[in-house]
Design a protein around this motif. Structure first.
Motif, mmCIF file in Angstrom:
data_model
loop_
_atom_site.group_PDB
_atom_site.id
_atom_site.type_symbol
_atom_site.label_atom_id
_atom_site.label_comp_id
_atom_site.label_asym_id
_atom_site.label_seq_id
_atom_site.Cartn_x
_atom_site.Cartn_y
_atom_site.Cartn_z
ATOM 1 N N LEU A 33 0.798 -1.107 -0.042
ATOM 2 C CA LEU A 33 -0.142 0.063 -0.116
ATOM 3 C C LEU A 33 0.790 1.392 0.044
ATOM 4 C CD1 LEU A 33 -2.595 1.483 0.235
ATOM 5 C CD2 LEU A 33 -2.249 1.196 2.774
ATOM 6 N N LEU A 34 0.736 2.060 -0.769
ATOM 7 C CA LEU A 34 1.631 3.451 -1.320
ATOM 8 C C LEU A 34 0.666 4.394 -0.514
ATOM 9 C CD1 LEU A 34 4.058 4.581 -2.030
ATOM 10 C CD2 LEU A 34 2.841 5.240 -4.232
ATOM 11 N N VAL A 35 1.132 5.117 0.520
ATOM 12 C CA VAL A 35 0.546 6.188 1.149
ATOM 13 C C VAL A 35 1.096 7.651 0.832
ATOM 14 C CG1 VAL A 35 -0.456 4.670 3.116
ATOM 15 C CG2 VAL A 35 1.630 5.969 3.086
ATOM 16 N N THR A 36 0.492 8.302 0.328
ATOM 17 C CA THR A 36 0.913 9.712 -0.139
ATOM 18 C C THR A 36 0.408 10.812 1.183
ATOM 19 O OG1 THR A 36 -1.078 10.035 -1.340
ATOM 20 C CG2 THR A 36 1.029 9.204 -2.451
ATOM 21 N N SER A 37 -0.509 10.402 1.820
ATOM 22 C CA SER A 37 -1.035 11.382 2.899
ATOM 23 C C SER A 37 -1.571 10.922 3.971
ATOM 24 C CB SER A 37 -2.105 12.376 2.283
ATOM 25 O OG SER A 37 -3.280 11.478 1.872
ATOM 26 N N PRO A 38 -1.567 11.367 5.232
ATOM 27 C CA PRO A 38 -1.809 10.682 6.415
ATOM 28 C C PRO A 38 -3.496 10.302 6.388
ATOM 29 C CG PRO A 38 -0.931 12.835 7.147
ATOM 30 C CD PRO A 38 -0.950 12.739 5.450
ATOM 31 N N ASP A 39 -4.430 10.898 5.684
ATOM 32 C CA ASP A 39 -5.778 10.332 5.680
ATOM 33 C C ASP A 39 -6.075 9.109 5.008
ATOM 34 O OD1 ASP A 39 -5.539 11.238 3.142
ATOM 35 O OD2 ASP A 39 -6.708 12.843 3.120
ATOM 36 N N GLN A 40 -4.949 8.560 4.443
ATOM 37 C CA GLN A 40 -5.036 7.475 3.809
ATOM 38 C C GLN A 40 -5.079 6.133 4.742
ATOM 39 O OE1 GLN A 40 -2.258 8.200 0.269
ATOM 40 N NE2 GLN A 40 -3.073 6.194 -0.253
ATOM 41 N N LEU A 41 -4.517 6.626 6.016
ATOM 42 C CA LEU A 41 -4.447 5.683 7.193
ATOM 43 C C LEU A 41 -5.831 5.539 7.679
ATOM 44 C CD1 LEU A 41 -0.950 6.647 8.649
ATOM 45 C CD2 LEU A 41 -1.474 4.963 6.968
ATOM 46 N N ASP A 42 -6.809 6.253 7.355
ATOM 47 C CA ASP A 42 -7.934 6.014 8.165
ATOM 48 C C ASP A 42 -8.587 4.952 7.948
ATOM 49 O OD1 ASP A 42 -7.620 8.491 9.082
ATOM 50 O OD2 ASP A 42 -9.069 9.662 7.619
ATOM 51 N N VAL A 43 -8.248 4.191 6.888
ATOM 52 C CA VAL A 43 -8.692 2.937 6.427
ATOM 53 C C VAL A 43 -8.498 1.761 7.401
ATOM 54 C CG1 VAL A 43 -6.734 2.170 5.076
ATOM 55 C CG2 VAL A 43 -8.932 1.263 4.498
ATOM 56 N N PHE A 44 -7.719 1.944 8.229
ATOM 57 C CA PHE A 44 -7.242 0.924 9.250
ATOM 58 C C PHE A 44 -7.741 1.418 10.708
ATOM 59 C CE2 PHE A 44 -3.356 1.010 6.538
ATOM 60 C CZ PHE A 44 -3.450 -0.267 6.030
ATOM 61 N N GLU A 45 -8.819 2.334 10.699
ATOM 62 C CA GLU A 45 -9.401 2.604 11.860
ATOM 63 C C GLU A 45 -10.117 1.397 12.616
ATOM 64 O OE1 GLU A 45 -12.796 5.731 13.725
ATOM 65 O OE2 GLU A 45 -11.842 5.852 11.751
ATOM 66 N N GLY A 46 -9.787 1.219 13.599
ATOM 67 C CA GLY A 46 -10.345 -0.173 14.210
ATOM 68 C C GLY A 46 -9.720 -1.287 14.062
ATOM 69 N N CYS A 47 -8.699 -1.427 13.501
ATOM 70 C CA CYS A 47 -7.931 -2.643 13.260
ATOM 71 C C CYS A 47 -6.929 -2.960 14.379
ATOM 72 C CB CYS A 47 -6.990 -2.398 11.938
ATOM 73 S SG CYS A 47 -8.044 -2.228 10.263
ATOM 74 N N THR A 48 -6.926 -4.024 14.784
ATOM 75 C CA THR A 48 -5.831 -4.328 16.038
ATOM 76 C C THR A 48 -4.805 -5.011 15.363
ATOM 77 O OG1 THR A 48 -7.150 -6.448 16.524
ATOM 78 C CG2 THR A 48 -7.857 -4.414 17.686
ATOM 79 N N ALA A 49 -4.841 -5.891 14.143
ATOM 80 C CA ALA A 49 -3.830 -6.664 13.581
ATOM 81 C C ALA A 49 -3.644 -6.336 12.021
ATOM 82 C CB ALA A 49 -3.916 -7.899 13.631
ATOM 83 N N ILE A 50 -2.656 -5.857 11.414
ATOM 84 C CA ILE A 50 -2.383 -5.396 10.171
ATOM 85 C C ILE A 50 -1.365 -6.603 9.521
ATOM 86 C CG2 ILE A 50 -1.867 -3.805 8.386
ATOM 87 C CD1 ILE A 50 -2.644 -1.741 10.249
ATOM 88 N N SER A 51 -1.490 -7.017 8.345
ATOM 89 C CA SER A 51 -0.550 -7.896 7.398
ATOM 90 C C SER A 51 -0.268 -7.039 6.253
ATOM 91 C CB SER A 51 -1.091 -9.349 7.266
ATOM 92 O OG SER A 51 -2.231 -9.362 6.456
ATOM 93 N N GLY A 52 0.937 -7.038 5.725
ATOM 94 C CA GLY A 52 1.225 -6.509 4.469
ATOM 95 C C GLY A 52 2.167 -5.494 4.551
ATOM 96 N N ASP A 53 2.593 -4.968 3.425
ATOM 97 C CA ASP A 53 3.620 -3.697 3.602
ATOM 98 C C ASP A 53 2.904 -2.422 3.482
ATOM 99 O OD1 ASP A 53 5.221 -5.645 3.832
ATOM 100 O OD2 ASP A 53 5.902 -6.011 1.918
ATOM 101 N N ILE A 54 3.475 -1.293 3.805
ATOM 102 C CA ILE A 54 3.020 -0.010 3.603
ATOM 103 C C ILE A 54 4.345 0.582 3.295
ATOM 104 C CG2 ILE A 54 2.132 2.085 4.738
ATOM 105 C CD1 ILE A 54 0.570 0.665 6.524
ATOM 106 N N VAL A 55 4.427 1.446 2.121
ATOM 107 C CA VAL A 55 5.328 2.195 1.706
ATOM 108 C C VAL A 55 4.843 3.744 1.704
ATOM 109 C CG1 VAL A 55 7.040 3.044 -0.164
ATOM 110 C CG2 VAL A 55 6.305 0.641 0.036
ATOM 111 N N ILE A 56 5.894 4.609 2.428
ATOM 112 C CA ILE A 56 5.286 5.910 2.482
ATOM 113 C C ILE A 56 6.005 6.874 1.301
ATOM 114 C CG2 ILE A 56 5.574 7.955 4.064
ATOM 115 C CD1 ILE A 56 5.883 5.935 6.313
ATOM 116 N N ASP A 57 5.035 7.343 0.600
ATOM 117 C CA ASP A 57 5.604 7.938 -0.698
ATOM 118 C C ASP A 57 6.688 9.238 -0.418
ATOM 119 O OD1 ASP A 57 5.158 8.065 -3.665
ATOM 120 O OD2 ASP A 57 4.757 10.072 -3.248
ATOM 121 N N SER A 58 7.595 9.403 -1.157
ATOM 122 C CA SER A 58 8.317 10.876 -0.971
ATOM 123 C C SER A 58 7.584 12.089 -0.898
ATOM 124 C CB SER A 58 9.341 10.679 -2.130
ATOM 125 O OG SER A 58 8.474 11.021 -3.406
ATOM 126 N N SER A 59 6.534 11.949 -1.301
ATOM 127 C CA SER A 59 5.561 13.290 -1.329
ATOM 128 C C SER A 59 4.848 13.187 -0.024
ATOM 129 C CB SER A 59 4.618 13.234 -2.640
ATOM 130 O OG SER A 59 3.643 12.216 -2.402
#
Length: 346
Positions: A33-59
Protein backbone atom coordinates in the motif's frame (compact mmCIF):
# COMPACT_ATOMS: atom_id res chain seq x y z
CA UNK A 1 15.58 -17.82 19.37
CA UNK A 2 18.53 -16.54 17.36
CA UNK A 3 16.51 -15.32 14.37
CA UNK A 4 12.99 -13.97 14.56
CA UNK A 5 10.61 -15.15 11.91
CA UNK A 6 10.51 -12.77 8.95
CA UNK A 7 6.83 -12.42 9.59
CA UNK A 8 5.83 -12.62 13.21
CA UNK A 9 3.25 -15.25 14.03
CA UNK A 10 -0.12 -14.03 12.90
CA UNK A 11 -2.81 -15.88 14.85
CA UNK A 12 -6.48 -16.44 14.19
CA UNK A 13 -8.85 -13.63 15.02
CA UNK A 14 -10.00 -15.37 18.17
CA UNK A 15 -6.49 -15.09 19.63
CA UNK A 16 -6.87 -11.32 19.68
CA UNK A 17 -10.11 -11.40 21.62
CA UNK A 18 -13.70 -10.82 20.65
CA UNK A 19 -13.11 -7.24 19.53
CA UNK A 20 -10.10 -8.02 17.37
CA UNK A 21 -10.14 -6.89 13.78
CA UNK A 22 -7.61 -8.19 11.28
CA UNK A 23 -6.79 -6.06 8.27
CA UNK A 24 -4.52 -6.33 5.26
CA UNK A 25 -2.72 -3.77 3.10
CA UNK A 26 -3.03 -5.84 -0.06
CA UNK A 27 -6.78 -6.01 -0.64
CA UNK A 28 -6.30 -4.04 -3.89
CA UNK A 29 -4.00 -6.74 -5.28
CA UNK A 30 -0.92 -4.52 -5.07
CA UNK A 31 2.22 -5.85 -3.39
CA UNK A 32 2.22 -2.91 -0.96
CA UNK A 33 0.00 0.00 0.00
CA UNK A 34 1.55 3.31 -1.13
CA UNK A 35 0.47 6.17 1.14
CA UNK A 36 0.86 9.77 0.02
CA UNK A 37 -1.04 11.50 2.84
CA UNK A 38 -2.05 10.81 6.46
CA UNK A 39 -5.76 10.54 5.69
CA UNK A 40 -5.12 7.30 3.77
CA UNK A 41 -4.40 5.66 7.11
CA UNK A 42 -8.03 6.13 8.13
CA UNK A 43 -8.77 2.85 6.33
CA UNK A 44 -7.14 1.07 9.28
CA UNK A 45 -9.43 2.61 11.91
CA UNK A 46 -10.49 -0.11 14.33
CA UNK A 47 -7.83 -2.58 13.17
CA UNK A 48 -5.90 -4.40 15.87
CA UNK A 49 -3.75 -6.52 13.53
CA UNK A 50 -2.39 -5.61 10.10
CA UNK A 51 -0.59 -7.82 7.59
CA UNK A 52 1.18 -6.62 4.48
CA UNK A 53 3.49 -3.73 3.58
CA UNK A 54 3.09 0.04 3.67
CA UNK A 55 5.39 2.32 1.67
CA UNK A 56 5.42 6.00 2.63
CA UNK A 57 5.70 7.98 -0.59
CA UNK A 58 8.36 10.66 -1.04
CA UNK A 59 5.57 13.27 -1.27
CA UNK A 60 4.10 12.33 2.13
CA UNK A 61 3.75 15.27 4.52
CA UNK A 62 2.71 15.03 8.16
CA UNK A 63 2.67 12.47 10.92
CA UNK A 64 2.14 8.74 10.48
CA UNK A 65 -0.18 7.43 13.20
CA UNK A 66 -1.73 4.00 13.67
CA UNK A 67 -3.57 3.80 17.00
CA UNK A 68 -5.06 0.58 18.34
CA UNK A 69 -2.87 -1.69 16.22
CA UNK A 70 -1.09 -4.27 18.37
CA UNK A 71 0.41 -6.49 15.65
CA UNK A 72 1.92 -5.48 12.32
CA UNK A 73 3.19 -8.44 10.27
CA UNK A 74 4.94 -6.82 7.36
CA UNK A 75 7.06 -3.79 6.48
CA UNK A 76 6.53 -0.08 7.06
CA UNK A 77 9.08 1.88 5.05
CA UNK A 78 9.90 5.09 3.28
CA UNK A 79 10.94 5.10 -0.37
CA UNK A 80 14.42 3.59 -0.47
CA UNK A 81 15.70 5.99 -3.14
CA UNK A 82 13.83 9.13 -2.08
CA UNK A 83 12.59 9.08 1.55
CA UNK A 84 9.85 11.55 2.46
CA UNK A 85 11.56 14.72 3.72
CA UNK A 86 8.34 16.07 5.26
CA UNK A 87 7.50 12.98 7.29
CA UNK A 88 6.96 14.13 10.86
CA UNK A 89 6.47 11.73 13.76
CA UNK A 90 5.74 8.04 13.41
CA UNK A 91 3.39 7.08 16.24
CA UNK A 92 2.50 3.43 16.89
CA UNK A 93 1.40 3.75 20.52
CA UNK A 94 -0.23 0.32 20.96
CA UNK A 95 1.99 -1.88 18.80
CA UNK A 96 3.55 -4.91 20.54
CA UNK A 97 4.72 -7.19 17.69
CA UNK A 98 6.37 -5.63 14.66
CA UNK A 99 7.76 -7.03 11.45
CA UNK A 100 10.04 -4.38 9.91
CA UNK A 101 10.14 -0.59 10.04
CA UNK A 102 12.66 1.19 7.83
CA UNK A 103 12.46 4.98 7.83
CA UNK A 104 15.08 6.90 5.87
CA UNK A 105 13.99 10.26 7.27
CA UNK A 106 11.82 10.78 10.36
CA UNK A 107 11.53 13.43 13.09
CA UNK A 108 10.29 11.24 15.98
CA UNK A 109 9.66 7.52 16.30
CA UNK A 110 7.42 6.50 19.17
CA UNK A 111 6.90 2.74 19.49
CA UNK A 112 6.76 2.51 23.28
CA UNK A 113 5.11 -0.93 23.59
CA UNK A 114 6.93 -2.90 20.87
CA UNK A 115 8.50 -5.96 22.48
CA UNK A 116 9.87 -7.82 19.47
CA UNK A 117 10.63 -6.94 15.87
CA UNK A 118 12.42 -8.26 12.84
CA UNK A 119 14.25 -5.10 11.71
CA UNK A 120 14.18 -1.52 12.95
CA UNK A 121 15.99 1.18 10.93
CA UNK A 122 15.52 4.82 11.93
CA UNK A 123 17.38 7.70 10.29
CA UNK A 124 16.83 11.16 11.72
CA UNK A 125 15.39 13.94 9.57
CA UNK A 126 16.50 16.89 11.72
CA UNK A 127 18.89 17.82 14.52
CA UNK A 128 16.48 16.91 17.30
CA UNK A 129 13.85 14.30 17.98
CA UNK A 130 13.13 11.21 20.04
CA UNK A 131 13.26 7.46 19.60
CA UNK A 132 11.11 5.51 22.04
CA UNK A 133 11.61 1.75 21.90
CA UNK A 134 11.43 1.40 25.65
CA UNK A 135 9.77 -2.04 25.70
CA UNK A 136 11.79 -3.65 22.90
CA UNK A 137 13.44 -6.87 24.12
CA UNK A 138 14.56 -8.67 20.96
CA UNK A 139 15.10 -7.89 17.28
CA UNK A 140 17.18 -9.12 14.39
CA UNK A 141 18.54 -5.66 13.56
CA UNK A 142 18.35 -2.31 15.33
CA UNK A 143 19.94 0.60 13.45
CA UNK A 144 19.48 4.12 14.82
CA UNK A 145 21.25 7.00 13.10
CA UNK A 146 21.17 10.71 13.90
CA UNK A 147 21.68 13.27 16.66
CA UNK A 148 18.55 12.29 18.58
CA UNK A 149 17.76 14.12 21.80
CA UNK A 150 16.60 10.85 23.37
CA UNK A 151 17.08 7.21 22.41
CA UNK A 152 15.15 4.89 24.72
CA UNK A 153 16.07 1.21 24.34
CA UNK A 154 15.99 0.45 28.05
CA UNK A 155 14.70 -3.14 27.69
CA UNK A 156 16.72 -4.28 24.66
CA UNK A 157 18.34 -7.58 25.60
CA UNK A 158 19.14 -9.45 22.36
CA UNK A 159 20.00 -8.27 18.86
CA UNK A 160 20.49 -11.29 16.63
CA UNK A 161 22.40 -9.53 13.88
CA UNK A 162 23.39 -5.83 14.04
CA UNK A 163 22.97 -3.29 16.83
CA UNK A 164 24.11 0.04 15.37
CA UNK A 165 23.94 3.48 16.98
CA UNK A 166 25.44 6.42 15.12
CA UNK A 167 25.40 10.13 15.93
CA UNK A 168 25.08 10.99 12.23
CA UNK A 169 23.39 9.33 9.27
CA UNK A 170 25.84 7.19 7.36
CA UNK A 171 27.78 6.40 10.55
CA UNK A 172 30.91 8.23 9.41
CA UNK A 173 33.23 10.85 10.90
CA UNK A 174 32.80 14.33 9.45
CA UNK A 175 35.30 16.75 11.05
CA UNK A 176 33.80 19.82 9.35
CA UNK A 177 30.43 19.30 11.02
CA UNK A 178 29.52 19.63 14.67
CA UNK A 179 26.08 18.15 15.34
CA UNK A 180 25.03 17.37 18.90
CA UNK A 181 26.79 14.37 20.40
CA UNK A 182 24.49 11.57 21.54
CA UNK A 183 24.57 9.16 24.46
CA UNK A 184 24.05 5.46 23.79
CA UNK A 185 22.60 3.77 26.86
CA UNK A 186 21.98 0.01 26.54
CA UNK A 187 21.39 -1.06 30.14
CA UNK A 188 19.82 -4.46 29.36
CA UNK A 189 21.77 -5.55 26.26
CA UNK A 190 23.38 -8.97 26.78
CA UNK A 191 24.07 -10.46 23.35
CA UNK A 192 24.48 -9.33 19.75
CA UNK A 193 26.32 -10.56 16.68
CA UNK A 194 27.62 -7.06 15.97
CA UNK A 195 27.72 -3.85 17.98
CA UNK A 196 28.72 -0.61 16.29
CA UNK A 197 28.80 2.88 17.77
CA UNK A 198 30.01 5.59 15.42
CA UNK A 199 30.11 9.27 14.61
CA UNK A 200 29.17 11.91 17.15
CA UNK A 201 28.78 9.74 20.24
CA UNK A 202 29.86 11.11 23.62
CA UNK A 203 29.15 8.12 25.85
CA UNK A 204 28.27 4.43 25.67
CA UNK A 205 26.93 2.31 28.51
CA UNK A 206 26.77 -1.49 28.16
CA UNK A 207 26.93 -2.72 31.76
CA UNK A 208 25.41 -6.16 31.06
CA UNK A 209 26.84 -6.98 27.64
CA UNK A 210 28.24 -10.53 27.70
CA UNK A 211 28.57 -11.83 24.13
CA UNK A 212 29.41 -10.08 20.85
CA UNK A 213 29.78 -12.24 17.74
CA UNK A 214 27.98 -15.58 17.49
CA UNK A 215 29.98 -18.55 16.26
CA UNK A 216 27.07 -20.78 15.37
CA UNK A 217 26.20 -22.68 12.16
CA UNK A 218 23.23 -20.48 11.26
CA UNK A 219 25.28 -17.28 11.52
CA UNK A 220 26.82 -16.73 8.09
CA UNK A 221 29.07 -13.84 9.08
CA UNK A 222 30.47 -13.11 12.53
CA UNK A 223 31.03 -9.37 12.83
CA UNK A 224 32.10 -8.24 16.30
CA UNK A 225 32.63 -4.85 17.95
CA UNK A 226 33.35 -1.58 16.11
CA UNK A 227 33.88 1.84 17.73
CA UNK A 228 34.49 4.74 15.34
CA UNK A 229 34.08 8.09 17.08
CA UNK A 230 34.43 11.67 15.93
CA UNK A 231 36.98 13.56 18.02
CA UNK A 232 35.68 16.15 20.48
CA UNK A 233 36.68 17.91 23.69
CA UNK A 234 35.41 14.86 25.57
CA UNK A 235 36.70 11.64 24.04
CA UNK A 236 34.84 8.38 24.51
CA UNK A 237 35.65 5.88 27.24
CA UNK A 238 34.28 2.43 26.36
CA UNK A 239 33.90 -0.10 29.19
CA UNK A 240 32.19 -3.49 28.84
CA UNK A 241 32.73 -4.99 32.31
CA UNK A 242 30.86 -8.27 31.68
CA UNK A 243 31.89 -8.99 28.09
CA UNK A 244 33.33 -12.50 28.31
CA UNK A 245 33.02 -13.67 24.68
CA UNK A 246 34.05 -11.71 21.60
CA UNK A 247 34.26 -13.16 18.08
CA UNK A 248 34.87 -11.57 14.70
CA UNK A 249 36.64 -8.22 14.83
CA UNK A 250 37.49 -5.62 17.44
CA UNK A 251 37.99 -2.23 15.80
CA UNK A 252 38.61 1.11 17.54
CA UNK A 253 39.07 4.35 15.59
CA UNK A 254 38.94 8.09 16.20
CA UNK A 255 38.27 9.92 19.43
CA UNK A 256 38.41 7.02 21.85
CA UNK A 257 40.40 7.51 25.06
CA UNK A 258 39.56 4.30 26.89
CA UNK A 259 38.93 0.66 26.02
CA UNK A 260 38.30 -1.64 28.96
CA UNK A 261 37.39 -5.31 28.39
CA UNK A 262 38.27 -6.81 31.72
CA UNK A 263 36.16 -9.98 31.62
CA UNK A 264 37.16 -11.51 28.26
CA UNK A 265 37.68 -15.27 28.49
CA UNK A 266 36.74 -16.63 25.07
CA UNK A 267 36.82 -15.54 21.48
CA UNK A 268 38.33 -15.62 18.04
CA UNK A 269 39.04 -12.04 17.13
CA UNK A 270 41.14 -9.83 14.88
CA UNK A 271 42.09 -6.53 16.56
CA UNK A 272 42.74 -3.12 15.00
CA UNK A 273 43.27 -0.18 17.38
CA UNK A 274 43.88 3.16 15.66
CA UNK A 275 42.72 5.94 17.96
CA UNK A 276 43.33 9.64 17.47
CA UNK A 277 42.94 10.40 21.17
CA UNK A 278 45.52 9.09 23.64
CA UNK A 279 44.13 5.58 24.13
CA UNK A 280 44.25 3.60 27.36
CA UNK A 281 43.71 -0.13 26.80
CA UNK A 282 43.00 -2.85 29.31
CA UNK A 283 41.83 -6.29 28.23
CA UNK A 284 42.06 -9.87 29.43
CA UNK A 285 41.97 -11.24 25.87
CA UNK A 286 44.16 -14.29 25.37
CA UNK A 287 44.42 -14.90 21.63
CA UNK A 288 43.84 -12.97 18.41
CA UNK A 289 44.26 -13.73 14.72
CA UNK A 290 46.03 -10.38 14.35
CA UNK A 291 46.81 -7.45 16.62
CA UNK A 292 47.38 -4.04 15.02
CA UNK A 293 48.16 -1.20 17.42
CA UNK A 294 48.45 2.14 15.63
CA UNK A 295 47.50 5.77 16.26
CA UNK A 296 47.96 7.51 19.62
CA UNK A 297 48.58 5.39 22.69
CA UNK A 298 48.76 6.36 26.35
CA UNK A 299 48.85 2.97 28.04
CA UNK A 300 48.15 -0.70 27.39
CA UNK A 301 47.79 -3.72 29.63
CA UNK A 302 47.08 -7.21 28.27
CA UNK A 303 47.99 -9.36 31.26
CA UNK A 304 46.64 -12.65 29.91
CA UNK A 305 47.66 -12.69 26.27
CA UNK A 306 49.17 -15.91 24.91
CA UNK A 307 49.10 -15.74 21.10
CA UNK A 308 48.28 -12.59 19.15
CA UNK A 309 49.01 -13.93 15.66
CA UNK A 310 50.36 -11.25 13.33
CA UNK A 311 51.44 -8.16 15.30
CA UNK A 312 51.90 -4.65 13.88
CA UNK A 313 52.94 -1.73 16.12
CA UNK A 314 53.00 1.86 14.87
CA UNK A 315 51.74 3.97 17.75
CA UNK A 316 52.99 7.30 19.09
CA UNK A 317 54.43 8.79 21.17
CA UNK A 318 57.29 6.58 22.33
CA UNK A 319 56.37 5.14 25.71
CA UNK A 320 58.31 3.53 28.53
CA UNK A 321 57.92 -0.23 28.59
CA UNK A 322 55.54 -2.01 30.83
CA UNK A 323 55.33 -5.79 30.68
CA UNK A 324 52.72 -5.74 27.90
CA UNK A 325 54.66 -3.41 25.62
CA UNK A 326 57.87 -5.31 26.24
CA UNK A 327 56.22 -8.58 25.23
CA UNK A 328 54.52 -6.99 22.21
CA UNK A 329 57.79 -5.63 20.89
CA UNK A 330 59.37 -9.02 21.41
CA UNK A 331 56.89 -10.24 18.78
CA UNK A 332 58.40 -7.80 16.27
CA UNK A 333 62.01 -9.03 16.33
CA UNK A 334 64.71 -6.77 14.93
CA UNK A 335 62.40 -3.80 14.65
CA UNK A 336 64.12 -0.43 14.32
CA UNK A 337 60.91 1.52 14.80
CA UNK A 338 61.66 4.74 16.72
CA UNK A 339 58.53 4.19 18.78
CA UNK A 340 59.89 0.98 20.24
CA UNK A 341 59.57 1.19 23.99
CA UNK A 342 62.54 1.30 26.31
CA UNK A 343 63.25 -2.26 27.31
CA UNK A 344 62.78 -3.38 30.88
CA UNK A 345 63.70 -6.51 32.71
CA UNK A 346 60.73 -8.83 33.18
Amino acid sequence: MRYLNSYLAFGLGVSFGALAKECTTTETGEEALLVTSPDQLDVFEGCTAISGDIVIDSSYSGDFILSGVTTFAGNISTDAEDPAQDLGSVELPDLVDLGTINLGSVVNAHLPKVEQAVDIVLVQASSSGEVDLGSLVEANNVRVQGSWTTINVASLKTVNQVAQFCGVSGCGIYPDTNPPFISVDLPALETTNHLEVAGTVESVSVPNLEVVGFQEPEIAYVQGLRINIQESEKDLDFDAPKLHTLNGTLEVYGGVSGLSLGALREGNVGVTLNARAPLNVYSTLRTTSHFYLWGTLESIELPNFVDLGSVSLAYEPRLPCNETLYRLWQLVPGSSDPNKCTEIEV
